[in-house]
Design a protein around this motif. Sequence first.
Motif, PDB file in Angstrom:
ATOM      1  N   LEU A 133       0.824  -1.208   0.000  1.00  0.00           N
ATOM      2  CA  LEU A 133       0.000   0.000   0.000  1.00  0.00           C
ATOM      3  C   LEU A 133       0.860   1.261   0.000  1.00  0.00           C
ATOM      4  CD1 LEU A 133      -2.796   1.425   0.316  1.00  0.00           C
ATOM      5  CD2 LEU A 133      -2.353   1.381   2.783  1.00  0.00           C
ATOM      6  N   CYS A 196      -7.146  -5.329   5.985  1.00  0.00           N
ATOM      7  CA  CYS A 196      -6.785  -4.415   4.892  1.00  0.00           C
ATOM      8  C   CYS A 196      -8.012  -3.719   4.306  1.00  0.00           C
ATOM      9  CB  CYS A 196      -6.036  -5.171   3.792  1.00  0.00           C
ATOM     10  SG  CYS A 196      -4.471  -5.883   4.351  1.00  0.00           S
ATOM     11  N   GLU A 197      -9.197  -4.221   4.614  1.00  0.00           N
ATOM     12  CA  GLU A 197     -10.413  -3.596   4.097  1.00  0.00           C
ATOM     13  C   GLU A 197     -10.513  -2.139   4.522  1.00  0.00           C
ATOM     14  OE1 GLU A 197     -12.234  -5.177   2.000  1.00  0.00           O
ATOM     15  OE2 GLU A 197     -13.786  -3.653   1.731  1.00  0.00           O
ATOM     16  N   TRP A 200      -9.616   0.904   2.211  1.00  0.00           N
ATOM     17  CA  TRP A 200     -10.507   1.392   1.149  1.00  0.00           C
ATOM     18  C   TRP A 200     -11.718   2.128   1.709  1.00  0.00           C
ATOM     19  CZ3 TRP A 200      -6.519   0.441  -1.279  1.00  0.00           C
ATOM     20  CH2 TRP A 200      -5.869  -0.785  -1.237  1.00  0.00           C
ATOM     21  N   THR A 218      -7.041   6.897  -1.374  1.00  0.00           N
ATOM     22  CA  THR A 218      -6.551   5.523  -1.232  1.00  0.00           C
ATOM     23  C   THR A 218      -7.499   4.514  -1.870  1.00  0.00           C
ATOM     24  OG1 THR A 218      -7.513   5.501   0.989  1.00  0.00           O
ATOM     25  CG2 THR A 218      -5.138   5.881   0.825  1.00  0.00           C
ATOM     26  N   ALA A 219      -8.792   4.782  -1.854  1.00  0.00           N
ATOM     27  CA  ALA A 219      -9.739   3.842  -2.453  1.00  0.00           C
ATOM     28  C   ALA A 219      -9.429   3.614  -3.933  1.00  0.00           C
ATOM     29  CB  ALA A 219     -11.169   4.351  -2.276  1.00  0.00           C
ATOM     30  N   ARG A 222      -6.948   0.671  -4.968  1.00  0.00           N
ATOM     31  CA  ARG A 222      -7.271  -0.723  -4.652  1.00  0.00           C
ATOM     32  C   ARG A 222      -6.853  -1.693  -5.756  1.00  0.00           C
ATOM     33  NH1 ARG A 222     -12.719  -2.626  -1.579  1.00  0.00           N
ATOM     34  NH2 ARG A 222     -12.035  -4.739  -1.052  1.00  0.00           N
ATOM     35  N   ASP A 223      -7.153  -1.374  -7.004  1.00  0.00           N
ATOM     36  CA  ASP A 223      -6.804  -2.285  -8.093  1.00  0.00           C
ATOM     37  C   ASP A 223      -5.293  -2.454  -8.221  1.00  0.00           C
ATOM     38  OD1 ASP A 223      -9.453  -2.678  -8.675  1.00  0.00           O
ATOM     39  OD2 ASP A 223      -9.520  -1.252 -10.337  1.00  0.00           O
ATOM     40  N   TRP A 225      -3.123  -2.102  -5.777  1.00  0.00           N
ATOM     41  CA  TRP A 225      -2.701  -2.896  -4.611  1.00  0.00           C
ATOM     42  C   TRP A 225      -3.034  -4.367  -4.829  1.00  0.00           C
ATOM     43  CZ3 TRP A 225      -5.313  -5.785  -0.812  1.00  0.00           C
ATOM     44  CH2 TRP A 225      -4.589  -6.074   0.354  1.00  0.00           C
ATOM     45  N   ASN A 226      -4.219  -4.644  -5.332  1.00  0.00           N
ATOM     46  CA  ASN A 226      -4.600  -6.041  -5.591  1.00  0.00           C
ATOM     47  C   ASN A 226      -3.634  -6.705  -6.566  1.00  0.00           C
ATOM     48  OD1 ASN A 226      -6.836  -6.512  -3.934  1.00  0.00           O
ATOM     49  ND2 ASN A 226      -8.230  -5.497  -5.366  1.00  0.00           N
TER      50      ASN A 226
END
Length: 280
Positions: A133, A196-197, A200, A218-219, A222-223, A225-226
């Motif tokens: 992150l 980690c939720e 987001w 930060t949201a 997410r992609d 980070w995934n």
Amino acid sequence: MGAPIEYLLHLADNALVLGQRNAEWCGHGPVLEEDLALANNSLDLIGQARLLYQHAASLINADPAEAQRFAHLQGARQNGQITEDTLAYFRDTAEFRCHTLMELPHHGPLVGYAVSERDYAVTIARNFLVSALMVLVWDRLQASKDAQLAAIAAKSLKEVRYHLRHASDWLVRFGDGTEESHRRAQAAIDHLLPYCETFWQPSPAEQAASADGSGVDTAALRDHWNALVNDTLTEATLTRHDQPHAGYVAQGHVGVHSEHLGFLLAEMQSLARAHPTAIW
């Protein structure tokens, strides 16, 4: 322009609390090289926290309304003004804004007094998830409208890239290693991923910083980070069992912490509170 103080404290608290956690391995690392690596990792994180607290303290001292809001913090002041030590050592648990993930002990989902042995797989898995992150966050913060924060981001990005490489390498060794190391690494990932939720679900401070151009949405990361996480987990032969989250989301970043942070702060702050004129 300066970033919102609560946002700076959020970034600083994340770095300080994780640095304190990793420092618990100092003198207890599984091998000498790892003992040194975790100590250096901790020093990097505490160094980042210092820069962020110093920046936050300067903004607080320059604004009478903010100075009044933090007037209840009287420890480690210099000439009556708040310092980095004031913010690190004299705020109570509910005033910290770190993610709950940072404060968890180095073992699986049991209360602290039920487990005495640290599990290095949990340490490595957490450092991997957090570093994945923060590589993205520090990279984006280099363009922050807060010039001081942008400079801190540029320095921190170099450090966290090393942290991510170190944690990723070990996670692959664990996952693709023995049956026991694979089992522990998988258990650590399964335990930590739900925390980690919270990445987001930004706090009001994160939303304000993102809106004024000083922070990061930060949201939106997410992609990215995934992709980072999935690539390494695949190489490590580990499986993501997390599903779209519908339950409780940890809220340490808005001050609702686990039972573990109070114990961590009690140990970390005890010397400063016993000797409030000391400096680090």
